[in-house]
Design an enzyme around this catalytic site. Structure first.
Site, PDB file in Angstrom:
ATOM      1  N   ARG A   1      22.287 -54.803  19.564  1.00 23.41           N
ATOM      2  CA  ARG A   1      20.898 -54.640  20.371  1.00 23.41           C
ATOM      3  C   ARG A   1      21.148 -54.075  21.778  1.00 23.41           C
ATOM      4  O   ARG A   1      21.903 -54.863  22.430  1.00 23.41           O
ATOM      5  CB  ARG A   1      19.700 -55.314  20.083  1.00 23.41           C
ATOM      6  CG  ARG A   1      19.604 -55.473  18.711  1.00 23.41           C
ATOM      7  CD  ARG A   1      18.371 -56.667  18.370  1.00 23.41           C
ATOM      8  NE  ARG A   1      18.003 -56.929  17.021  1.00 23.41           N
ATOM      9  CZ  ARG A   1      18.703 -57.653  16.244  1.00 23.41           C
ATOM     10  NH1 ARG A   1      19.613 -58.607  16.853  1.00 23.41           N
ATOM     11  NH2 ARG A   1      18.375 -57.856  15.050  1.00 23.41           N
TER      12      ARG A   1
ATOM     13  N   LYS B   1      17.631 -63.508  18.075  1.00 26.68           N
ATOM     14  CA  LYS B   1      16.379 -63.500  17.631  1.00 26.68           C
ATOM     15  C   LYS B   1      16.463 -64.574  16.307  1.00 26.68           C
ATOM     16  O   LYS B   1      15.682 -64.562  15.404  1.00 26.68           O
ATOM     17  CB  LYS B   1      15.932 -62.056  16.774  1.00 26.68           C
ATOM     18  CG  LYS B   1      15.414 -61.079  17.904  1.00 26.68           C
ATOM     19  CD  LYS B   1      14.820 -60.013  16.931  1.00 26.68           C
ATOM     20  CE  LYS B   1      14.279 -59.124  17.987  1.00 26.68           C
ATOM     21  NZ  LYS B   1      13.896 -57.860  17.262  1.00 26.68           N
TER      22      LYS B   1
ATOM     23  N   HIS C   1      20.142 -48.065  20.695  1.00 25.52           N
ATOM     24  CA  HIS C   1      19.937 -48.774  19.464  1.00 25.52           C
ATOM     25  C   HIS C   1      20.341 -47.800  18.319  1.00 25.52           C
ATOM     26  O   HIS C   1      20.561 -48.366  17.014  1.00 25.52           O
ATOM     27  CB  HIS C   1      18.419 -48.876  19.062  1.00 25.52           C
ATOM     28  CG  HIS C   1      18.146 -50.096  18.178  1.00 25.52           C
ATOM     29  ND1 HIS C   1      17.840 -51.393  18.620  1.00 25.52           N
ATOM     30  CD2 HIS C   1      17.905 -50.182  17.045  1.00 25.52           C
ATOM     31  CE1 HIS C   1      17.651 -52.081  17.696  1.00 25.52           C
ATOM     32  NE2 HIS C   1      17.638 -51.569  16.611  1.00 25.52           N
TER      33      HIS C   1
ATOM     34  N   ARG D   1      23.513 -48.634  16.046  1.00 29.59           N
ATOM     35  CA  ARG D   1      23.308 -49.825  14.961  1.00 29.59           C
ATOM     36  C   ARG D   1      23.074 -48.888  13.516  1.00 29.59           C
ATOM     37  O   ARG D   1      23.713 -49.307  12.401  1.00 29.59           O
ATOM     38  CB  ARG D   1      22.313 -50.560  15.350  1.00 29.59           C
ATOM     39  CG  ARG D   1      22.406 -51.750  16.417  1.00 29.59           C
ATOM     40  CD  ARG D   1      21.308 -52.444  16.982  1.00 29.59           C
ATOM     41  NE  ARG D   1      20.626 -53.105  15.892  1.00 29.59           N
ATOM     42  CZ  ARG D   1      21.125 -54.523  15.375  1.00 29.59           C
ATOM     43  NH1 ARG D   1      22.207 -54.840  16.019  1.00 29.59           N
ATOM     44  NH2 ARG D   1      20.518 -55.123  14.418  1.00 29.59           N
TER      45      ARG D   1
ATOM     46  N   HIS E   1      20.559 -59.195  11.554  1.00 26.67           N
ATOM     47  CA  HIS E   1      19.253 -59.042  11.059  1.00 26.67           C
ATOM     48  C   HIS E   1      18.538 -60.024  11.058  1.00 26.67           C
ATOM     49  O   HIS E   1      19.139 -61.118  10.177  1.00 26.67           O
ATOM     50  CB  HIS E   1      19.136 -58.220   9.986  1.00 26.67           C
ATOM     51  CG  HIS E   1      19.405 -56.482  10.147  1.00 26.67           C
ATOM     52  ND1 HIS E   1      19.937 -55.722   9.406  1.00 26.67           N
ATOM     53  CD2 HIS E   1      19.270 -55.752  11.404  1.00 26.67           C
ATOM     54  CE1 HIS E   1      20.037 -54.574   9.921  1.00 26.67           C
ATOM     55  NE2 HIS E   1      19.583 -54.481  11.158  1.00 26.67           N
TER      56      HIS E   1
ATOM     57  N   TYR F   1      22.676 -69.083   5.510  1.00 31.71           N
ATOM     58  CA  TYR F   1      23.399 -68.252   6.909  1.00 31.71           C
ATOM     59  C   TYR F   1      23.858 -69.230   7.615  1.00 31.71           C
ATOM     60  O   TYR F   1      23.425 -70.316   7.886  1.00 31.71           O
ATOM     61  CB  TYR F   1      22.394 -67.510   7.600  1.00 31.71           C
ATOM     62  CG  TYR F   1      23.028 -67.034   8.599  1.00 31.71           C
ATOM     63  CD1 TYR F   1      22.684 -67.458   9.825  1.00 31.71           C
ATOM     64  CD2 TYR F   1      23.856 -65.899   8.619  1.00 31.71           C
ATOM     65  CE1 TYR F   1      23.164 -66.926  11.124  1.00 31.71           C
ATOM     66  CE2 TYR F   1      24.705 -65.365   9.752  1.00 31.71           C
ATOM     67  CZ  TYR F   1      24.184 -65.907  11.102  1.00 31.71           C
ATOM     68  OH  TYR F   1      24.750 -65.409  12.335  1.00 31.71           O
TER      69      TYR F   1
END
Length: 409
Positions: free
Chosen positions: A243, A270, A332, A335, A358, A368
């Protein structure tokens, strides 16, 4: 100048939050909803932090200054005022204090444990700005669906359509917590479908070039005659497809050029985990060229006026405009270009999604780990860099001009 009661009463809301400063870190934030929040800015352990001191007029100017002085004394005593405040609030909470704000803060304390500090702070800020002014003092068991709709519509009125939907979503999570812990008997958010009460919004994808135009864009980037830093930033963006905000705030200590790895700390992501970006050979070459350009000692892309702050998001966007890609490509957009091309190249969806960082990971999210699939992602990033070389039809322009005296972006 210090604030006065007259100035505070006269302060009107605007589309964005306004800050009225009093002194020694104390300021009044006027929310778009009309709420006025006292906040204290201070530093703890080398980081800038904020402490909420309550709302005006419930907390007067004199009271706010006393609370600021108390917080300063706490700092001098070697403690973080925010941590002390949280501990005091949690100790005082009980089912008898069954207002929406009390339960929401209890929920947030529990929920944030598995989230990044930045994301948790944003969610609490949305509650404080948009929900607490209307629902905070209400007993949570008395709140009904129309009350939540009124909150969402007030947010929508200022043009924040996405935040209006999130106000319902976050409130729904608070109510689920309330029902589970006996603070309420039902969740009124379950009775609301945002599309039934809010205006429809046509979602727009970030502009990105078509496959046919990608070679033209890459060659235009190679010939860009603006700031060396901007040209190299565009090449780096195309290679790592992070990003824009994550790229422009990158810091040299995050990079291991010998190990060919960029590790972004969780506080800038994030998610509550770091993110690893394997660096292709071409990416390392761009980074070494950037070092030679001497654009920054800590930040990769420091601003011209203040080297402690990064360049603006618009720096890369306006460079694309000048190259003739206005409305056709954004920072952006790289991406989306990478995601589409990598899927067509046959790479695993899970590997691509992890590399894109993501937040929504469906089946991948449960297991994850920030180093998961690293060998596969390392190969994928090198193949992607080779693909861009082939599409460009020429090597990346790594010619360097020193930052001093270089044309502005």
């Amino acid at each position: 100048m210090p604030l006065t009661n007259t100035a505070i009463r006269a302060a009107q809301p605007s589309e964005k939050p306004r800050k009225l400063f009093d002194g020694e870190g104390l300021y009044l934030e006027v929310a778009p909803s009309g709420g006025k929040w006292w906040r204290l800015k201070y530093r703890w352990a080398g980081r800038e932090k904020r402490l909420s001191l309550g709302t005006y007029p419930q907390v007067s100017l004199l009271d706010a200054r006393k609370l600021r002085d108390d917080a300063k004394r706490t700092l001098l005593g070697g403690a973080d005022p925010s941590a002390v405040r949280r501990s005091e609030k949690i100790a005082q909470l009980s089912v008898a204090d069954n207002t929406f704000e009390v339960v929401a803060r209890l929920w947030h304390t529990s929920w944030k444990r598995t989230r990044s500090e930045k994301h948790a702070a944003q969610v609490l800020r949305r509650l404080e700005m948009d929900v607490f002014p209307r629902l905070g003092a209400m007993a949570i068991s008395t709140i009904k669906a129309p009350d939540l709709v009124a909150v969402a519509k007030s947010v929508e009125k200022r043009g924040a359509h996405d935040l209006a939907r999130r106000a319902i979503q976050i409130s729904g999570q608070v109510f689920r917590y309330a029902v589970a812990h006996g603070h309420a008997e039902h969740n009124p958010a379950r009775e609301i479908e945002p599309s039934d009460v809010l205006q429809p919004v046509v979602e727009e994808n970030y502009a990105r070039v078509s496959p046919e135009r990608l070679p033209v864009l890459l060659k235009a980037m190679n010939r860009y005659n603006g700031h060396t830093r901007t040209r190299l930033a565009l090449h780096l963006m195309s290679l790592v497809f992070m990003r824009t905000g994550e790229l422009i705030t990158a810091r040299w200590p995050e990079f291991d050029l010998e190990g060919m790895r960029w590790t972004i700390p969780a506080k800038r992501m994030k998610m509550p985990t770091p993110h690893i970006v394997p660096l292709a050979r071409q990416t390392v070459e761009v980074l070494r060229a950037l070092q030679m350009a001497g654009t920054g000692e800590v930040l990769l892309f420091p601003g011209d006026g203040n080297h402690e702050k990064p360049i603006s998001n618009n720096t890369l966007l306006f460079a694309l405009y000048r190259m003739g890609f206005k409305g056709e490509m954004t920072g952006h957009g790289f991406r989306g270009v990478a995601s589409t091309a990598l899927h067509e190249m046959g790479f695993e969806h899970a590997h691509i999604e992890l590399q894109l960082a993501h937040q929504e990971r469906d089946k991948v999210s449960a297991a994850y780990n920030y180093a998961q699939y690293l060998p596969q992602r390392t190969k994928m990033m090198q193949d992607w860099a080779d693909y861009l070389d082939a599409v460009r039809g020429e090597p990346i322009n790594l010619s360097v001009a020193l930052a001093t005296g270089v044309p502005r972006p």
